[in-house]
Design a protein around this motif. Structure first.
Motif, PDB file in Angstrom:
ATOM      1  N   VAL A 281       8.397  -5.510  -3.463  1.00 39.21           N
ATOM      2  CA  VAL A 281       8.347  -6.631  -4.412  1.00 39.21           C
ATOM      3  C   VAL A 281       9.232  -7.778  -3.915  1.00 39.21           C
ATOM      4  O   VAL A 281       8.830  -8.944  -3.936  1.00 39.21           O
ATOM      5  N   ARG A 282      10.428  -7.452  -3.463  1.00 40.42           N
ATOM      6  CA  ARG A 282      11.350  -8.487  -2.961  1.00 40.42           C
ATOM      7  C   ARG A 282      10.752  -9.203  -1.753  1.00 40.42           C
ATOM      8  O   ARG A 282      10.829 -10.421  -1.636  1.00 40.42           O
ATOM      9  N   TYR A 283      10.107  -8.450  -0.857  1.00 43.25           N
ATOM     10  CA  TYR A 283       9.449  -9.066   0.299  1.00 43.25           C
ATOM     11  C   TYR A 283       8.372 -10.046  -0.171  1.00 43.25           C
ATOM     12  O   TYR A 283       8.306 -11.177   0.311  1.00 43.25           O
ATOM     13  N   PHE A 284       7.523  -9.611  -1.100  1.00 39.39           N
ATOM     14  CA  PHE A 284       6.465 -10.494  -1.609  1.00 39.39           C
ATOM     15  C   PHE A 284       7.045 -11.755  -2.250  1.00 39.39           C
ATOM     16  O   PHE A 284       6.509 -12.842  -2.097  1.00 39.39           O
ATOM     17  N   GLN A 285       8.142 -11.608  -2.959  1.00 36.45           N
ATOM     18  CA  GLN A 285       8.757 -12.764  -3.624  1.00 36.45           C
ATOM     19  C   GLN A 285       9.408 -13.705  -2.610  1.00 36.45           C
ATOM     20  O   GLN A 285       9.177 -14.906  -2.626  1.00 36.45           O
ATOM     21  N   GLU A 286      10.224 -13.140  -1.712  1.00 35.29           N
ATOM     22  CA  GLU A 286      11.029 -13.970  -0.814  1.00 35.29           C
ATOM     23  C   GLU A 286      10.262 -14.491   0.393  1.00 35.29           C
ATOM     24  O   GLU A 286      10.482 -15.617   0.827  1.00 35.29           O
TER      25      GLU A 286
END
Length: 158
Positions: A105-110
């Motif tokens: 999720v963090r990868y997709f967001q950042e």
């Protein structure tokens, strides 16, 4: 939109699908992608590998094209206890599975700039196995990350 995204992902991830590292299912208005853990993470870790980032970049770029979506990322482990040298970071498989989901999720967001309001990270530990945990092969199938893309449900106010 979902059919087009499905076709794009099949094309973009054909190598990983052939190696049985990724599977993609389409049903009704939803898509489900399953990633074996080894393509995204080193054993017992929750930092994305360079290969994992490449694969998630392809997925994320395809997901940008779907409007009104909800993305649920779920981490799943096998029941093998966390190794003693990793217990300080992951006291149980709950924390490891949750960390896998949060990393995606963090990868997709950042990195992909997907809207965090459309995503959720869920850890399921070893409580939803796909295969028997009696064999090494079964345990390997159960260590996975699932990404479910579904239409956003509208909740009516009071």
């Amino acid at each position: 939109q979902m059919k087009s995204t499905h076709d794009t992902l099949i094309s973009e991830l054909k190598d990983q699908i052939q190696k049985q590292e990724v599977s993609i299912k389409e049903f009704q208005e939803s898509l489900s992608l399953n990633f074996v853990d080894r393509i995204l993470f080193e054993f017992g870790k929750a930092d994305l590998t360079p290969e994992g980032e490449k694969v998630l970049k392809k997925v994320g770029e395809a997901l940008k094209n779907i409007k009104g979506k909800k993305i649920r990322v779920t981490g799943h482990t096998d029941p093998v206890p966390i190794r003693p040298d990793y217990l300080y970071k992951f006291p149980s498989n709950w924390e490891l599975s949750s960390a896998w989901a949060a990393s995606v999720v963090r990868y997709f967001q950042e990195k992909i700039d997907l809207d965090p309001k459309e995503m959720e990270a869920v850890g399921r530990s070893f409580y939803q196995p796909e295969a028997s945990n009696e064999t090494k092969e079964g345990c390997a199938r159960n260590r996975r990350v699932e990404i479910l893309i579904a239409p956003q449900l509208e909740v009516k106010g009071k």
